[in-house]
Design a protein around this motif. Structure first.
Motif, PDB file in Angstrom:
ATOM      1  N   THR A  18       0.845  -1.204   0.000  1.00  0.00           N
ATOM      2  CA  THR A  18       0.000   0.000   0.000  1.00  0.00           C
ATOM      3  C   THR A  18       0.872   1.242   0.000  1.00  0.00           C
ATOM      4  O   THR A  18       0.969   1.958   1.003  1.00  0.00           O
ATOM      5  CB  THR A  18      -0.930   0.007   1.231  1.00  0.00           C
ATOM      6  N   ASN A  19       1.543   1.477  -1.119  1.00  0.00           N
ATOM      7  CA  ASN A  19       2.318   2.696  -1.264  1.00  0.00           C
ATOM      8  C   ASN A  19       1.942   3.344  -2.594  1.00  0.00           C
ATOM      9  O   ASN A  19       1.398   2.669  -3.487  1.00  0.00           O
ATOM     10  CB  ASN A  19       3.820   2.424  -1.134  1.00  0.00           C
ATOM     11  N   PRO A  20       2.183   4.636  -2.773  1.00  0.00           N
ATOM     12  CA  PRO A  20       1.656   5.351  -3.943  1.00  0.00           C
ATOM     13  C   PRO A  20       2.246   4.926  -5.270  1.00  0.00           C
ATOM     14  O   PRO A  20       1.692   5.274  -6.311  1.00  0.00           O
ATOM     15  CB  PRO A  20       1.979   6.825  -3.628  1.00  0.00           C
ATOM     16  N   ARG A  21       3.332   4.166  -5.259  1.00  0.00           N
ATOM     17  CA  ARG A  21       3.870   3.664  -6.524  1.00  0.00           C
ATOM     18  C   ARG A  21       3.081   2.457  -7.024  1.00  0.00           C
ATOM     19  O   ARG A  21       3.069   2.167  -8.214  1.00  0.00           O
ATOM     20  CB  ARG A  21       5.346   3.267  -6.349  1.00  0.00           C
ATOM     21  N   VAL A  22       2.438   1.768  -6.091  1.00  0.00           N
ATOM     22  CA  VAL A  22       1.797   0.489  -6.428  1.00  0.00           C
ATOM     23  C   VAL A  22       0.292   0.612  -6.592  1.00  0.00           C
ATOM     24  O   VAL A  22      -0.273   0.099  -7.569  1.00  0.00           O
ATOM     25  CB  VAL A  22       2.137  -0.575  -5.355  1.00  0.00           C
ATOM     26  N   VAL A  23      -0.382   1.267  -5.660  1.00  0.00           N
ATOM     27  CA  VAL A  23      -1.846   1.196  -5.657  1.00  0.00           C
ATOM     28  C   VAL A  23      -2.483   2.517  -5.241  1.00  0.00           C
ATOM     29  O   VAL A  23      -1.921   3.280  -4.462  1.00  0.00           O
ATOM     30  CB  VAL A  23      -2.310   0.040  -4.720  1.00  0.00           C
ATOM     31  N   CYS A  24      -3.647   2.770  -5.778  1.00  0.00           N
ATOM     32  CA  CYS A  24      -4.521   3.871  -5.354  1.00  0.00           C
ATOM     33  C   CYS A  24      -5.739   3.262  -4.681  1.00  0.00           C
ATOM     34  O   CYS A  24      -6.420   2.434  -5.295  1.00  0.00           O
ATOM     35  CB  CYS A  24      -4.967   4.689  -6.552  1.00  0.00           C
ATOM     36  N   PRO A  25      -6.059   3.703  -3.425  1.00  0.00           N
ATOM     37  CA  PRO A  25      -5.268   4.576  -2.577  1.00  0.00           C
ATOM     38  C   PRO A  25      -4.049   3.819  -1.986  1.00  0.00           C
ATOM     39  O   PRO A  25      -4.105   2.605  -1.928  1.00  0.00           O
ATOM     40  CB  PRO A  25      -6.258   4.974  -1.486  1.00  0.00           C
ATOM     41  N   PRO A  26      -2.975   4.547  -1.649  1.00  0.00           N
ATOM     42  CA  PRO A  26      -2.836   5.983  -1.458  1.00  0.00           C
ATOM     43  C   PRO A  26      -2.401   6.765  -2.694  1.00  0.00           C
ATOM     44  O   PRO A  26      -2.383   7.974  -2.664  1.00  0.00           O
ATOM     45  CB  PRO A  26      -1.761   6.079  -0.381  1.00  0.00           C
ATOM     46  N   GLY A  27      -2.005   6.082  -3.788  1.00  0.00           N
ATOM     47  CA  GLY A  27      -1.545   6.809  -4.959  1.00  0.00           C
ATOM     48  C   GLY A  27      -2.627   7.687  -5.562  1.00  0.00           C
ATOM     49  O   GLY A  27      -3.821   7.426  -5.403  1.00  0.00           O
ATOM     50  N   LYS A  28      -2.216   8.711  -6.281  1.00  0.00           N
ATOM     51  CA  LYS A  28      -3.136   9.620  -6.966  1.00  0.00           C
ATOM     52  C   LYS A  28      -3.088   9.355  -8.461  1.00  0.00           C
ATOM     53  O   LYS A  28      -2.038   9.028  -9.012  1.00  0.00           O
ATOM     54  CB  LYS A  28      -2.772  11.078  -6.667  1.00  0.00           C
ATOM     55  N   LEU A  29      -4.233   9.521  -9.124  1.00  0.00           N
ATOM     56  CA  LEU A  29      -4.346   9.190 -10.535  1.00  0.00           C
ATOM     57  C   LEU A  29      -4.243  10.426 -11.419  1.00  0.00           C
ATOM     58  O   LEU A  29      -4.653  11.517 -11.031  1.00  0.00           O
ATOM     59  CB  LEU A  29      -5.677   8.493 -10.812  1.00  0.00           C
ATOM     60  N   ARG A  30      -3.722  10.199 -12.612  1.00  0.00           N
ATOM     61  CA  ARG A  30      -3.715  11.217 -13.659  1.00  0.00           C
ATOM     62  C   ARG A  30      -4.275  10.549 -14.909  1.00  0.00           C
ATOM     63  O   ARG A  30      -3.729   9.555 -15.389  1.00  0.00           O
ATOM     64  CB  ARG A  30      -2.302  11.726 -13.912  1.00  0.00           C
ATOM     65  N   ALA A  31      -5.365  11.071 -15.437  1.00  0.00           N
ATOM     66  CA  ALA A  31      -6.043  10.443 -16.572  1.00  0.00           C
ATOM     67  C   ALA A  31      -5.118  10.332 -17.778  1.00  0.00           C
ATOM     68  O   ALA A  31      -4.363  11.252 -18.094  1.00  0.00           O
ATOM     69  CB  ALA A  31      -7.294  11.226 -16.940  1.00  0.00           C
ATOM     70  N   THR A  32      -5.178   9.187 -18.460  1.00  0.00           N
ATOM     71  CA  THR A  32      -4.342   8.941 -19.631  1.00  0.00           C
ATOM     72  C   THR A  32      -5.118   9.047 -20.940  1.00  0.00           C
ATOM     73  O   THR A  32      -4.521   9.037 -22.016  1.00  0.00           O
ATOM     74  CB  THR A  32      -3.725   7.537 -19.562  1.00  0.00           C
ATOM     75  N   GLY A  33      -6.444   9.104 -20.852  1.00  0.00           N
ATOM     76  CA  GLY A  33      -7.268   9.160 -22.052  1.00  0.00           C
ATOM     77  C   GLY A  33      -7.609   7.802 -22.623  1.00  0.00           C
ATOM     78  O   GLY A  33      -8.241   7.715 -23.680  1.00  0.00           O
TER      79      GLY A  33
END
Length: 238
Positions: A18-33
């Protein structure tokens, strides 16, 4: 401490998944289209095997974070922190869900969820009910009869919900059948407008334990830059 126990200790306490490199949450998303690839499974049905097959064979879906836990986005959302709002239909991520199991009853009818399902590519994996219960009995350290009584009805409920919905339907055995998975991944790549990897990367063999431990460590340290992604939580617990 045995190597397997040591690896799981490190993975639990020092390098958690559960770290932001692996999974959301806690990671934040940026749409790719791109459309989302939605992995919908009951527990112990090859969820992370399929996630890793996608991430190791469809490089366009290697994002930061590597995947989205949709159920946790819903359960951890608050009035001040709407995690689900990040998961837009064009997010272009691999999304994991066990819905309708262990989630709020309102989740399945939430317009944001129904929109995600309608616009994403849903992939389900069906594993034999008895095998799922046996795996859950080992996972939780309980008797098989107890697992069948508690989790058998959940298995049935899951398939009652997903049967008849648009989906790419796989069996658990398909995940370990190279020709079947090559074709499935090629179809997903074509449908999502991405390019599959030139070389097919199958699930690791159970005999390569040290390599699996190394892959898990690098995945948690380097995320999408890991040479080989392994998002599994514990090691070799089928």
């Amino acid at each position: 401490m045995a190597p397997k126990s040591l690896a799981n200790f490190v993975g639990t306490h020092l390098l958690p998944f559960t770290n932001p490199r692996v999974v959301c949450p806690p990671g934040k998303l940026r749409a790719t289209g791109r459309p989302n690839l939605i992995v919908a499974t009951p527990m112990r049905s090859g969820t992370h095997v399929l996630i890793d097959l996608i991430l190791n064979n469809m490089p366009g879906y290697r994002n930061r974070p590597l995947y989205v836990d949709l159920d946790q986005c819903v359960k951890q959302s608050t009035t001040d922190r709407d995690l689900l709002a990040q998961v837009t239909p064009d997010a272009g991520h691999v999304i994991k869900t066990h819905m309708p199991l262990s989630v709020p009853d309102s989740m399945a009818s939430d317009p944001a969820i129904t929109d995600l399902l309608a616009q994403g590519l849903v992939i389900t994996v069906r594993r034999d009910r008895g095998d799922v219960c046996r795996s859950l009995a080992r996972w939780h350290g309980i008797a098989l009869e107890e697992a069948e009584a508690e989790y058998g009805p959940q298995y049935d409920r899951f398939w009652e919900f997903w049967t008849g919905r648009p989906q790419i339907a796989l069996s658990f055995k398909d995940l370990f059948a190279p020709e079947k998975m090559r074709q499935t991944l090629a179809d997903l790549a074509a449908a999502s407008g991405t390019t599959p990897a030139k070389r097919y990367n199958p699930p690791p063999a159970n005999t390569t334990k040290n390599r699996i431990y190394a892959n898990k460590m690098m995945t948690r340290l380097a995320g999408r830059h890991a040479p080989r992604v392994d998002t599994t939580i514990h090691t070799l617990k089928f």
